[in-house]
Scaffold this motif. Sequence first.
Motif, PDB file in Angstrom:
ATOM      1  N   UNK A  23      43.131  24.174  54.641  1.00 42.25           N
ATOM      2  CA  UNK A  23      42.141  25.000  53.548  1.00 42.25           C
ATOM      3  C   UNK A  23      42.184  26.445  53.437  1.00 42.25           C
ATOM      4  N   UNK A  24      42.866  27.293  54.073  1.00 39.08           N
ATOM      5  CA  UNK A  24      42.747  28.794  54.219  1.00 39.08           C
ATOM      6  C   UNK A  24      43.290  29.353  52.626  1.00 39.08           C
ATOM      7  N   UNK A  25      44.383  28.679  52.299  1.00 40.82           N
ATOM      8  CA  UNK A  25      44.385  28.922  50.734  1.00 40.82           C
ATOM      9  C   UNK A  25      43.318  28.824  49.960  1.00 40.82           C
ATOM     10  N   UNK A  26      42.569  27.645  50.066  1.00 45.51           N
ATOM     11  CA  UNK A  26      41.422  27.242  49.098  1.00 45.51           C
ATOM     12  C   UNK A  26      40.516  28.292  49.191  1.00 45.51           C
ATOM     13  N   UNK A  27      39.989  28.672  50.540  1.00 40.57           N
ATOM     14  CA  UNK A  27      39.180  29.530  50.857  1.00 40.57           C
ATOM     15  C   UNK A  27      39.528  31.016  50.263  1.00 40.57           C
ATOM     16  N   UNK A  28      40.776  31.129  50.340  1.00 35.80           N
ATOM     17  CA  UNK A  28      41.209  32.535  49.680  1.00 35.80           C
ATOM     18  C   UNK A  28      40.853  32.438  48.415  1.00 35.80           C
ATOM     19  N   UNK A  29      41.408  31.323  47.489  1.00 37.04           N
ATOM     20  CA  UNK A  29      41.054  31.159  46.034  1.00 37.04           C
ATOM     21  C   UNK A  29      39.628  31.368  45.601  1.00 37.04           C
ATOM     22  N   UNK A  30      38.810  30.909  46.586  1.00 36.15           N
ATOM     23  CA  UNK A  30      37.410  30.892  46.193  1.00 36.15           C
ATOM     24  C   UNK A  30      37.036  32.444  46.258  1.00 36.15           C
ATOM     25  N   UNK A  31      37.571  33.128  47.659  1.00 31.52           N
ATOM     26  CA  UNK A  31      37.112  34.468  47.794  1.00 31.52           C
ATOM     27  C   UNK A  31      37.443  35.372  46.648  1.00 31.52           C
ATOM     28  N   UNK A  32      38.769  34.960  46.088  1.00 33.68           N
ATOM     29  CA  UNK A  32      39.228  35.915  45.054  1.00 33.68           C
ATOM     30  C   UNK A  32      38.333  35.665  43.737  1.00 33.68           C
ATOM     31  N   UNK A  33      38.102  34.446  43.191  1.00 28.60           N
ATOM     32  CA  UNK A  33      37.576  34.037  42.065  1.00 28.60           C
ATOM     33  C   UNK A  33      36.076  34.679  42.098  1.00 28.60           C
ATOM     34  N   UNK A  34      35.406  34.535  43.313  1.00 32.34           N
ATOM     35  CA  UNK A  34      34.103  35.114  43.473  1.00 32.34           C
ATOM     36  C   UNK A  34      34.213  36.606  43.105  1.00 32.34           C
ATOM     37  N   UNK A  35      35.168  37.307  43.690  1.00 28.87           N
ATOM     38  CA  UNK A  35      35.058  38.645  43.749  1.00 28.87           C
ATOM     39  C   UNK A  35      35.198  38.916  42.161  1.00 28.87           C
ATOM     40  N   UNK A  36      36.224  38.224  41.589  1.00 32.54           N
ATOM     41  CA  UNK A  36      36.436  38.529  39.964  1.00 32.54           C
ATOM     42  C   UNK A  36      35.198  38.494  39.233  1.00 32.54           C
ATOM     43  N   UNK A  37      34.551  37.263  39.578  1.00 33.32           N
ATOM     44  CA  UNK A  37      33.237  37.123  38.922  1.00 33.32           C
ATOM     45  C   UNK A  37      32.467  38.079  39.051  1.00 33.32           C
ATOM     46  N   UNK A  38      32.126  38.784  40.019  1.00 34.04           N
ATOM     47  CA  UNK A  38      31.233  39.843  40.437  1.00 34.04           C
ATOM     48  C   UNK A  38      31.438  41.061  39.588  1.00 34.04           C
ATOM     49  N   UNK A  39      32.996  41.055  39.259  1.00 28.44           N
ATOM     50  CA  UNK A  39      33.217  42.087  38.220  1.00 28.44           C
ATOM     51  C   UNK A  39      33.506  41.645  36.822  1.00 28.44           C
ATOM     52  N   UNK A  40      33.013  40.925  36.364  1.00 30.10           N
ATOM     53  CA  UNK A  40      33.154  40.266  35.196  1.00 30.10           C
ATOM     54  C   UNK A  40      34.456  40.152  34.659  1.00 30.10           C
ATOM     55  N   UNK A  41      35.342  39.597  35.548  1.00 29.64           N
ATOM     56  CA  UNK A  41      36.756  39.248  35.132  1.00 29.64           C
ATOM     57  C   UNK A  41      37.463  40.529  34.471  1.00 29.64           C
ATOM     58  N   UNK A  42      37.206  41.835  35.002  1.00 28.16           N
ATOM     59  CA  UNK A  42      37.860  42.743  34.442  1.00 28.16           C
ATOM     60  C   UNK A  42      39.349  43.024  34.994  1.00 28.16           C
ATOM     61  N   UNK A  43      40.414  42.296  34.534  1.00 24.63           N
ATOM     62  CA  UNK A  43      41.765  42.282  35.228  1.00 24.63           C
ATOM     63  C   UNK A  43      42.212  43.621  35.173  1.00 24.63           C
ATOM     64  N   UNK A  44      41.878  44.493  34.143  1.00 26.54           N
ATOM     65  CA  UNK A  44      42.393  46.006  34.036  1.00 26.54           C
ATOM     66  C   UNK A  44      41.852  46.969  34.881  1.00 26.54           C
ATOM     67  N   UNK A  45      40.866  46.434  35.744  1.00 25.62           N
ATOM     68  CA  UNK A  45      40.264  47.347  36.904  1.00 25.62           C
ATOM     69  C   UNK A  45      40.874  46.875  38.180  1.00 25.62           C
ATOM     70  N   UNK A  46      41.909  47.790  38.476  1.00 21.94           N
ATOM     71  CA  UNK A  46      42.778  47.658  39.675  1.00 21.94           C
ATOM     72  C   UNK A  46      42.023  47.510  40.832  1.00 21.94           C
ATOM     73  N   UNK A  47      41.106  48.306  41.037  1.00 22.85           N
ATOM     74  CA  UNK A  47      40.190  48.453  42.161  1.00 22.85           C
ATOM     75  C   UNK A  47      39.397  47.062  42.480  1.00 22.85           C
ATOM     76  N   UNK A  48      38.947  46.792  41.371  1.00 23.40           N
ATOM     77  CA  UNK A  48      38.243  45.432  41.202  1.00 23.40           C
ATOM     78  C   UNK A  48      39.275  44.285  41.956  1.00 23.40           C
ATOM     79  N   UNK A  49      40.399  44.125  41.286  1.00 25.08           N
ATOM     80  CA  UNK A  49      41.266  43.093  41.751  1.00 25.08           C
ATOM     81  C   UNK A  49      41.559  43.254  43.078  1.00 25.08           C
TER      82      UNK A  49
END
Length: 321
Positions: A257-283
């Motif tokens: 489940x380590x990869x799944x926990x990673x995936x959730x952490x990634x998505x939650x982090x992106x959500x908190x930045x409104x999925x701004x993929x052009x913001x390298x620091x957010x990503x």
Amino acid sequence: MTKAEIICLGEALIDITPRLPGNNIVDSGEMLMTASGAPAIVAAALAKLGSAAGFIGRVGDDFFGHHLKQTLDSLGVDTTALHFERQYNTGLAFVNWNEQGNAVYLFYRNPSADMLLQPADIDSAYLSNARVLQFGSLLLATEPSGEATRRAIHVAREAGLILSYDLNLRLGGWADQAAALAGVSFPLEFASIVKVNRVELDFLTGDADPESGTEKLWRDNFKLMVVTLDKYGCYFRTATASGYVPGFEVLPVDTVGAGDAFMAGLLDGLRRGNYNFNDAELVRQACRQGNAAGALMVTRQGAIPALPSREEVDRLLSGEK
């Protein structure tokens, strides 16, 4: 209709693991049951991190299936679209560890309830109210779950959702490698976010190097591609930026489940930045949160029960003990 912002589609299973991490089921004869299944783990992890998560899937109308629903419900995951299958039972995944310390899976799914997910189970109104559809490749290997997954991808794409694809390759679920390659490659033409590990990157491109491999795999529809590197963290690529994000040093106990926990952490982090993929620091920060969630996950045993809390992730990110 639903308050779920991120909807996870796929299998919810029961893991049967050695009672003590690193042991062998056959040698010890002692087993531990835990709620699992990659998309179900992601949904549960998202809820624990504070994201509004939902789950689409099928489980058996048996005590395992009801345990899975109860587990997801208790964490706040919306299970409106979790269906009970009366003819076939909930899938089981027996887990042992090899000499390298990696999990080896033996699936009892011939068929199991998750494989019977129907295209009619995909409620377009339910999906259209979300922001992200998160899914993997396992249900693409069988029918009717493959057609149900393709319908969900189509509905989500038409509704303008972000499609997030965690490859999660399980070759044993496919007829052969050629079928697997064709099947797991299909979503690449539609996905906005793609997450793979180095083995999966090599399978797709013949190149396990994160930098050159992601360059070969990149599609115009991609917004973000991430390669997980186990304890070394991850590598990310967007249309305008790329780089390595280091991991966290922990004492591993159970890697399930380590990869799944990673995936959730990634998505939650992106959500908190409104999925701004052009913001390298957010990503970068979203990747760092993914690394933290994955690192904490491996410090204890048991798939969904092992998922870290919001507070634990924040502590690790801040450097607190």
